[in-house]
Design an enzyme around this catalytic site. Structure first.
Site, PDB file in Angstrom:
ATOM      1  N   GLU A  12       0.845  -1.195   0.000  1.00 23.54           N
ATOM      2  CA  GLU A  12       0.000   0.000   0.000  1.00 23.54           C
ATOM      3  C   GLU A  12       0.880   1.244   0.000  1.00 23.54           C
ATOM      4  O   GLU A  12       1.741   1.416   0.866  1.00 23.54           O
ATOM      5  CB  GLU A  12      -0.927   0.028   1.220  1.00 23.54           C
ATOM      6  CG  GLU A  12      -1.884   1.229   1.166  1.00 23.54           C
ATOM      7  CD  GLU A  12      -2.826   1.309   2.352  1.00 23.54           C
ATOM      8  OE1 GLU A  12      -4.042   1.294   2.132  1.00 23.54           O
ATOM      9  OE2 GLU A  12      -2.337   1.396   3.496  1.00 23.54           O
TER      10      GLU A  12
ATOM     11  N   GLU B   5       4.800   4.686   4.038  1.00 22.94           N
ATOM     12  CA  GLU B   5       4.377   5.997   4.549  1.00 22.94           C
ATOM     13  C   GLU B   5       5.616   6.817   4.873  1.00 22.94           C
ATOM     14  O   GLU B   5       6.618   6.283   5.342  1.00 22.94           O
ATOM     15  CB  GLU B   5       3.514   5.820   5.807  1.00 22.94           C
ATOM     16  CG  GLU B   5       3.050   7.107   6.447  1.00 22.94           C
ATOM     17  CD  GLU B   5       2.304   7.999   5.480  1.00 22.94           C
ATOM     18  OE1 GLU B   5       2.737   9.165   5.329  1.00 22.94           O
ATOM     19  OE2 GLU B   5       1.305   7.557   4.866  1.00 22.94           O
TER      20      GLU B   5
ATOM     21  N   ASN C 281      10.221   6.779   0.299  1.00 22.93           N
ATOM     22  CA  ASN C 281       9.601   7.351  -0.886  1.00 22.93           C
ATOM     23  C   ASN C 281       9.204   6.207  -1.817  1.00 22.93           C
ATOM     24  O   ASN C 281      10.049   5.431  -2.264  1.00 22.93           O
ATOM     25  CB  ASN C 281      10.599   8.288  -1.574  1.00 22.93           C
ATOM     26  CG  ASN C 281      10.019   8.986  -2.779  1.00 22.93           C
ATOM     27  OD1 ASN C 281       8.808   9.062  -2.964  1.00 22.93           O
ATOM     28  ND2 ASN C 281      10.899   9.507  -3.622  1.00 22.93           N
TER      29      ASN C 281
ATOM     30  N   ASP D  13      -2.526  12.313  -2.071  1.00 22.87           N
ATOM     31  CA  ASP D  13      -2.549  13.770  -2.006  1.00 22.87           C
ATOM     32  C   ASP D  13      -2.956  14.308  -3.382  1.00 22.87           C
ATOM     33  O   ASP D  13      -2.323  14.002  -4.387  1.00 22.87           O
ATOM     34  CB  ASP D  13      -1.162  14.287  -1.624  1.00 22.87           C
ATOM     35  CG  ASP D  13      -1.170  15.760  -1.226  1.00 22.87           C
ATOM     36  OD1 ASP D  13      -1.918  16.536  -1.860  1.00 22.87           O
ATOM     37  OD2 ASP D  13      -0.442  16.125  -0.297  1.00 22.87           O
TER      38      ASP D  13
ATOM     39  N   LYS E 248      -3.279  22.477  -7.023  1.00 25.16           N
ATOM     40  CA  LYS E 248      -2.826  23.546  -7.915  1.00 25.16           C
ATOM     41  C   LYS E 248      -2.351  22.965  -9.240  1.00 25.16           C
ATOM     42  O   LYS E 248      -1.657  21.958  -9.280  1.00 25.16           O
ATOM     43  CB  LYS E 248      -1.706  24.356  -7.259  1.00 25.16           C
ATOM     44  CG  LYS E 248      -2.158  25.203  -6.076  1.00 25.16           C
ATOM     45  CD  LYS E 248      -1.013  26.068  -5.571  1.00 25.16           C
ATOM     46  CE  LYS E 248      -1.468  26.961  -4.424  1.00 25.16           C
ATOM     47  NZ  LYS E 248      -0.373  27.846  -3.957  1.00 25.16           N
TER      48      LYS E 248
ATOM     49  N   ASP F 257     -11.261  10.814  -4.077  1.00 21.70           N
ATOM     50  CA  ASP F 257     -12.538  11.513  -3.969  1.00 21.70           C
ATOM     51  C   ASP F 257     -12.458  12.885  -4.641  1.00 21.70           C
ATOM     52  O   ASP F 257     -13.322  13.737  -4.423  1.00 21.70           O
ATOM     53  CB  ASP F 257     -12.968  11.651  -2.508  1.00 21.70           C
ATOM     54  CG  ASP F 257     -11.976  12.432  -1.658  1.00 21.70           C
ATOM     55  OD1 ASP F 257     -10.886  12.765  -2.177  1.00 21.70           O
ATOM     56  OD2 ASP F 257     -12.284  12.713  -0.487  1.00 21.70           O
TER      57      ASP F 257
ATOM     58  N   THR G  57     -12.592   4.378   6.112  1.00 15.55           N
ATOM     59  CA  THR G  57     -11.764   5.100   7.075  1.00 15.55           C
ATOM     60  C   THR G  57     -12.387   6.450   7.410  1.00 15.55           C
ATOM     61  O   THR G  57     -13.307   6.934   6.744  1.00 15.55           O
ATOM     62  CB  THR G  57     -10.357   5.330   6.512  1.00 15.55           C
ATOM     63  OG1 THR G  57     -10.465   6.178   5.349  1.00 15.55           O
ATOM     64  CG2 THR G  57      -9.703   4.016   6.114  1.00 15.55           C
TER      65      THR G  57
ATOM     66  N   PHE H  89     -11.008   9.245   6.914  1.00 19.20           N
ATOM     67  CA  PHE H  89     -10.720  10.118   5.787  1.00 19.20           C
ATOM     68  C   PHE H  89     -11.807   9.998   4.724  1.00 19.20           C
ATOM     69  O   PHE H  89     -12.319  10.996   4.220  1.00 19.20           O
ATOM     70  CB  PHE H  89      -9.357   9.764   5.188  1.00 19.20           C
ATOM     71  CG  PHE H  89      -8.922  10.685   4.083  1.00 19.20           C
ATOM     72  CD1 PHE H  89      -8.116  11.777   4.354  1.00 19.20           C
ATOM     73  CD2 PHE H  89      -9.312  10.463   2.776  1.00 19.20           C
ATOM     74  CE1 PHE H  89      -7.710  12.642   3.335  1.00 19.20           C
ATOM     75  CE2 PHE H  89      -8.921  11.313   1.749  1.00 19.20           C
ATOM     76  CZ  PHE H  89      -8.119  12.407   2.032  1.00 19.20           C
ATOM     77  N   GLU H  90     -12.175   8.760   4.374  1.00 18.66           N
ATOM     78  CA  GLU H  90     -13.201   8.568   3.358  1.00 18.66           C
ATOM     79  C   GLU H  90     -14.559   9.062   3.850  1.00 18.66           C
ATOM     80  O   GLU H  90     -15.343   9.634   3.084  1.00 18.66           O
ATOM     81  CB  GLU H  90     -13.282   7.098   2.958  1.00 18.66           C
ATOM     82  CG  GLU H  90     -14.215   6.843   1.789  1.00 18.66           C
ATOM     83  CD  GLU H  90     -14.115   5.434   1.234  1.00 18.66           C
ATOM     84  OE1 GLU H  90     -14.941   5.094   0.363  1.00 18.66           O
ATOM     85  OE2 GLU H  90     -13.227   4.681   1.658  1.00 18.66           O
TER      86      GLU H  90
END
Length: 281
Positions: free
Chosen positions: A89, A114, A141, A163, A167, A199, A260, A262-263
């Site tokens: 993941e 992460e 990374n 993320d 912009k 999303d 989650t 976040f979702e």
């Protein structure tokens, strides 16, 4: 990545112009920032890092992979003590999804990638509290990790809610890029899949533009969605409604992804979740 979008000081106004990256610098999908650990997360790090956190960096604090390291089946067998399929993941955030998946799928191995200290620590905490044996964490990374992967070592790769880099001039920082797609395809076993979710409507268009035309990938979706055919940046997303639209193919919600926090926030804000399943062809 299920963490708050990175912010950075930018005195220049947003514009559609894409500025090329300096040839001497890597374009990163994150902003490196210090994330102080509270006492609870520091205890989690101290208690569980030895069990779960992989030691693959060339030096403390580095997000690179040390020279000579290879993530192959031999490494999987040594690290997880089995030869079960490996799921990677990208951007595990607080670890809610990957830990829940590892707990519900004990016959599969999980590697959570992460970069931020609090996210790493929280993932360690969740895994440690459950006593899980089939999960590991790498603070690295992601593109550097995939360059170090052997061909066919992974069964699946997950990238949920990366993320969005809203912009226009930062769209080049989005994690879904042709170069990474090539490395992930090489890393996947035959028939392996890359699962993506977002999303953000503009990111969904970005995923289609990158992935749908790439050789060696097959879009396994069965749903038709309508998306604007032009990109918008931060502050002018409402312009998308008046743009020409086209139909694209996406997937139903991946049942292996837990809902989650976040979702939940995205759904509460009225956002539509876009799921993608790209199979190595």
């Amino acid at each position: 990545m299920q963490t708050a979008p990175a912010t950075e000081t930018d005195p220049t106004p947003d514009s559609p112009a894409e500025h090329p990256a300096h040839p001497m610098h890597k374009v990163l999908s994150f902003v490196r920032r210090s994330g102080r650990l509270d006492a609870r997360l520091q205890r989690a790090w101290d208690n569980y890092a030895g069990d779960y956190l992989l030691d693959i960096a060339p030096a403390p604090g580095s997000l690179d992979v040390r020279d000579g390291f290879t993530l192959d089946r031999d490494y999987v067998r040594r690290t997880w003590s089995n030869d079960n399929p490996l799921i990677i993941e990208i951007g595990t955030g607080q670890g809610e999804n990957v830990v829940a998946a590892a707990e519900s799928r004990p016959d599969e191995n999980f590697l959570a990638l992460e970069v931020y200290d609090p996210g790493v620590a929280h993932t360690l905490l969740l895994a440690g509290k459950r006593g899980l044996k089939n999960i590991r964490v790498a603070q690295v990374n992601a593109p550097e990790l995939f360059k170090a992967c052997a061909d066919g070592v992974a069964a699946e790769v997950w990238t949920f809610f990366p993320d969005p880099w809203p912009k226009m001039k930062h769209h080049k920082r989005r994690i879904v890029q042709p170069e990474l797609a090539g490395e992930i395809r090489r890393t996947l076993a035959d028939g392996g899949v890359w699962r993506i979710a977002t999303d953000i409507e503009d990111y969904a268009l970005h995923v289609h533009e990158v992935m749908d035309g790439l050789d060696g990938w097959r879009n396994e979706g069965g749903n038709t969605v309508s998306l604007p055919t032009g990109h918008v940046g931060k502050g002018n997303a409402e312009l998308a409604a008046d743009m020409p639209h086209a139909d694209f193919t996406e997937s139903t919600r991946f049942e292996g992804r837990v809902l989650t926090n976040f979702e939940k926030k995205g759904l509460a804000a009225g956002r539509v979740i876009h799921d993608f399943t790209y199979c190595k062809a």
